[in-house]
Design an enzyme around this catalytic site. Structure first.
Site, PDB file in Angstrom:
ATOM      1  N   SER A  15      31.991  47.112  31.197  1.00  0.00           N
ATOM      2  CA  SER A  15      32.109  47.344  32.634  1.00  0.00           C
ATOM      3  C   SER A  15      31.065  46.520  33.372  1.00  0.00           C
ATOM      4  O   SER A  15      30.004  46.197  32.828  1.00  0.00           O
ATOM      5  CB  SER A  15      31.889  48.828  32.957  1.00  0.00           C
ATOM      6  OG  SER A  15      32.807  49.649  32.287  1.00  0.00           O
ATOM      7  N   PRO A  29      33.270  51.752  40.588  1.00  0.00           N
ATOM      8  CA  PRO A  29      33.498  51.402  41.991  1.00  0.00           C
ATOM      9  C   PRO A  29      32.232  51.537  42.837  1.00  0.00           C
ATOM     10  O   PRO A  29      31.165  51.924  42.336  1.00  0.00           O
ATOM     11  CB  PRO A  29      34.552  52.423  42.421  1.00  0.00           C
ATOM     12  CG  PRO A  29      34.241  53.627  41.578  1.00  0.00           C
ATOM     13  CD  PRO A  29      33.782  53.081  40.257  1.00  0.00           C
ATOM     14  N   CYS A  64      36.740  43.500  42.339  1.00  0.00           N
ATOM     15  CA  CYS A  64      35.484  42.945  41.832  1.00  0.00           C
ATOM     16  C   CYS A  64      34.572  42.364  42.905  1.00  0.00           C
ATOM     17  O   CYS A  64      33.408  42.750  43.009  1.00  0.00           O
ATOM     18  CB  CYS A  64      35.784  41.880  40.781  1.00  0.00           C
ATOM     19  SG  CYS A  64      36.570  42.516  39.286  1.00  0.00           S
ATOM     20  N   ARG A 108      44.365  46.682  44.133  1.00  0.00           N
ATOM     21  CA  ARG A 108      43.083  47.267  44.526  1.00  0.00           C
ATOM     22  C   ARG A 108      42.373  46.385  45.549  1.00  0.00           C
ATOM     23  O   ARG A 108      42.252  45.180  45.367  1.00  0.00           O
ATOM     24  CB  ARG A 108      42.197  47.459  43.284  1.00  0.00           C
ATOM     25  CG  ARG A 108      42.735  48.493  42.312  1.00  0.00           C
ATOM     26  CD  ARG A 108      41.918  48.534  41.032  1.00  0.00           C
ATOM     27  NE  ARG A 108      42.028  47.301  40.272  1.00  0.00           N
ATOM     28  CZ  ARG A 108      41.358  47.052  39.141  1.00  0.00           C
ATOM     29  NH1 ARG A 108      40.537  47.957  38.659  1.00  0.00           N
ATOM     30  NH2 ARG A 108      41.522  45.907  38.514  1.00  0.00           N
TER      31      ARG A 108
END
Length: 660
Positions: A229, A191, A374, A444
């Site tokens: 990631s 994050p 994202c 999110r």
């Protein structure tokens, strides 16, 4: 040679073409956990090309052999790791794929009837890869001799599909699984930092660094370490340095293999990937590692879509891809503001410019802006990278993308308050949509969360929320954690979560559409479809291209037959039309998800009852139960404004003109 120098020897993109002879374990399904690099283990020829021409650099071997991949460990069981590992295992029955995570609750749910995330088509993949399958007979003709779609091989051409043992596993035993893997995928959350240097723009690498250290301690010699990631450019140096510190005399190859998955279509994006990007060091060992990973994807992805670059280019390409998409959304939303001020229609403008082949029509839907984990994070990461490279103009350019996104959301809420006479006191407002986009339960960075906070400041009587994909009890839990414990009605606040759209609209002064679910549309044309299904699902895939149907063929047939069901079709045939699936994992008597379902009356997405788009809402019924003057604010451009006005609604839509 240092990691940096070995990586940047070549800056040009390359494409690996390969011919792979798969290495399948014997029928006992005993997987070899650790195999050293050996040129004789696999017959994979690599031809490295750049822009259609063979590279003359001595760094590239043109006849390199690669080791087989028999055991993959994916660290991180979230929205990236879970679906990615599931599809890899599904398409490669000979590879053992294990997903590890320290979150015991999450792993328990992955091993149960209640997976922690929803993605269209994911349930079908899990049922085969995680649970295994039985032997079955599949008709290979598009229509059986008895006129049915699947007769079981009586009187028509058919083939026998062998039983399959499970090869997808979920566990909390992180160290053991890493130590057994040929390839380790790192797919943990990265994050934006909320405190310290770079707060608000830099990437928080704490979880990634912690996992890298664990991998360095436990990975077997010669293992391939893969950045899955989304990470800042040059993270590969961090990974290589960490590996060297913990295991100074052991060689590891580090690859970058970013995901390009969209929530709501992740399974489709994996099954029909438009590209697989693999970054590696520009050395023979780096190319062997890239080819080994490429061979995993080659079981279902055309080789022309597997692209290789140097590792830093791969890392940066992921950030740039999401930033460019976010930029398009902010750009069209800025035009929507101009349309509102001038009387132009943003849909007509978008259609006109989208017809230009240089621009294209995708990501030109004006609305309240992007959400999700994202886009904002990756744009901000690009901002921070530019700032650290002393490129302030570049940083300011990309920061403006985020500013426009926030402006679009705030402008929409301000419009709602203005149309309701600048006060929400004593009024009820209904939000249609809680997830950040349709066909997912991913919330999110959802725009709905910020909208709830802003509306609550106006002192409304009630803020009602309905989402066709999210489970009400989980929505309430998230609102308590991310908006505030005092916002829910049960805690004395104005927010109420509903499981029924019409109940949410009872006595409402305004409806705000904040997620573009198909159910919210009022147009009678067009079928409601599941975005995440393979394209072939509406067409009979038979006759199959191969003599022996692939897992992709069987999945396409499974989905096609599900679409052919009638009201008289038995439930068992609906859930398992090929009569191939093993029983679901059995939940314990104290399963908290089962208890939650009993308490709330919701079924979640387990037991084969995953969310599917339902019938469109009856807006006439909604109109009847709302208070006059019956406002509807379309933040996603899903409504036919003229039709809504004929029903008696007052409609406001971003960048779109109404007669009123």
């Amino acid at each position: 040679m240092s990691m940096a120098s070995s990586i940047v020897d070549s800056e040009e993109s390359v494409t690996l073409e390969f011919v792979t002879t798969p290495t399948t374990p014997d029928s006992s399904q005993c997987f070899t956990p650790g195999l050293p690099f050996d040129d004789n283990l696999a017959d994979t020829t690599i031809r490295v090309r750049t822009n259609g021409k063979s590279l003359s650099s001595s760094l590239f071997d043109t006849t390199t052999r690669t080791p087989p991949v028999r055991n993959i460990c994916c660290v991180g069981a979230g929205y990236v790791g879970g679906p990615t590992a599931a599809v890899i295992a599904f398409q490669n029955p000979h590879i053992r794929v294990t997903v590890v995570d320290r979150d015991e609750k999450r792993i328990r749910r992955w091993n149960s009837q209640h997976p922690p995330i929803y993605e269209p088509g994911l349930n079908d993949i899990l049922r085969v890869a995680r649970d295994g399958s039985r032997q079955c007979i599949v008709c290979t003709e598009s229509e059986c001799s008895d006129g049915s779609s699947q007769c079981g091989g009586n009187g028509c051409a058919s083939t026998t599909v062998a039983a399959r043992l499970p090869n997808l596993f979920f566990t909390t035993d992180v160290a053991k699984c890493i130590s057994e893997a040929d390839v380790v995928l790192i797919a943990v959350n990265t994050p934006t930092k909320s405190r310290g240097t770079g707060a608000g723009s830099a990437t928080d690498m704490a979880a990634f660094e912690a996992v890298t250290a664990v991998v360095a301690q436990h990975a077997r010699p010669g293992a391939i370490i893969v950045e899955k990631s989304t990470v800042p450019c040059r993270t590969a140096e961090l990974v290589q340095d960490t590996l060297s510190l913990h295991r100074p005399n052991v060689h590891f190859e580090v690859l970058s293999n970013p995901e390009f998955l969209a929530a709501g279509t992740a399974i489709k994006d994996l099954l029909t990937a438009d590209r697989i990007l693999i970054g590696s060091s520009s050395t023979p060992a780096g190319h062997r590692a890239a080819a080994a990973l490429a061979s995993v994807y080659a079981s279902w992805v055309p080789k022309s879509r597997i692209i290789t670059t140097n590792i830093f280019s791969s890392e940066l390409a992921k950030l740039v891809a999401n930033s460019m998409l976010a930029q398009r959304i902010s750009s069209i939303n800025s035009i929507a503001a101009i349309c509102d001020a001038t009387g132009a229609d943003v849909d007509e403008v978008a259609s006109a410019i989208g017809a230009d082949s240089r621009i294209g029509s995708k990501f030109l839907n004006a609305g309240i802006g992007f959400g999700g984990s994202c886009f904002k994070k990756d744009v901000l990461s690009l901002v921070y990278l530019a700032e650290t490279l002393i490129l302030p103009e570049v940083a300011e350019y990309w920061r403006a993308v985020i500013m426009m996104n926030e402006y679009s959301r705030n402008r929409f809420v301000a419009r709602v308050v203005r149309c309701l006479n600048n006060t929400l006191s004593g009024k009820k407002v209904t939000l249609f949509g809680y997830a950040f986009k349709k066909d997912t339960n991913d919330t999110r960075e959802s725009p709905a969360l910020d909208i709830i906070r802003t509306l609550a400041e106006e002192g409304p009587q009630e803020i009602a929320i309905f989402d066709p994909c999210c489970i009400p009890a989980q929505m309430e839990d998230e609102i308590r954690r991310f908006v505030g414990a005092n916002f829910l009605k049960a805690d004395g606040g104005p927010v109420a979560v509903y499981g029924n759209a019409y109940a949410a609209c009872e006595g409402s002064d305004a409806v705000m559409i904040t997620t573009a679910f198909d159910e919210f549309k009022n147009s009678a044309t067009g079928e409601i479809t599941i975005a995440g299904r393979p394209k072939a699902c509406s067409v009979d895939p038979r006759p199959f291209e191969h003599t022996e149907p692939t897992e992709g063929d069987l999945l396409a047939l499974h989905t096609y037959l599900q679409r052919m069901v009638t009201p008289a079709t038995p439930v068992a045939s609906v859930l398992d039309p090929l009569d191939r699936l093993n029983p679901f994992p059995t939940c314990t008597e104290d399963c908290p998800d089962c208890e939650l379902e009993k308490a709330t009356g919701t079924t979640g997405y387990g037991a084969g009852e995953e969310y599917v788009p339902k019938a469109r809402l009856d807006w006439r019924k909604i109109h009847y139960h709302m208070r006059k003057p019956r406002w509807v604010f379309d933040g996603r451009g899903v409504l036919d404004i003229s039709e809504m006005e004929r029903l008696g609604f007052r409609v406001e839509s971003v960048g779109r003109q109404s007669r009123s």
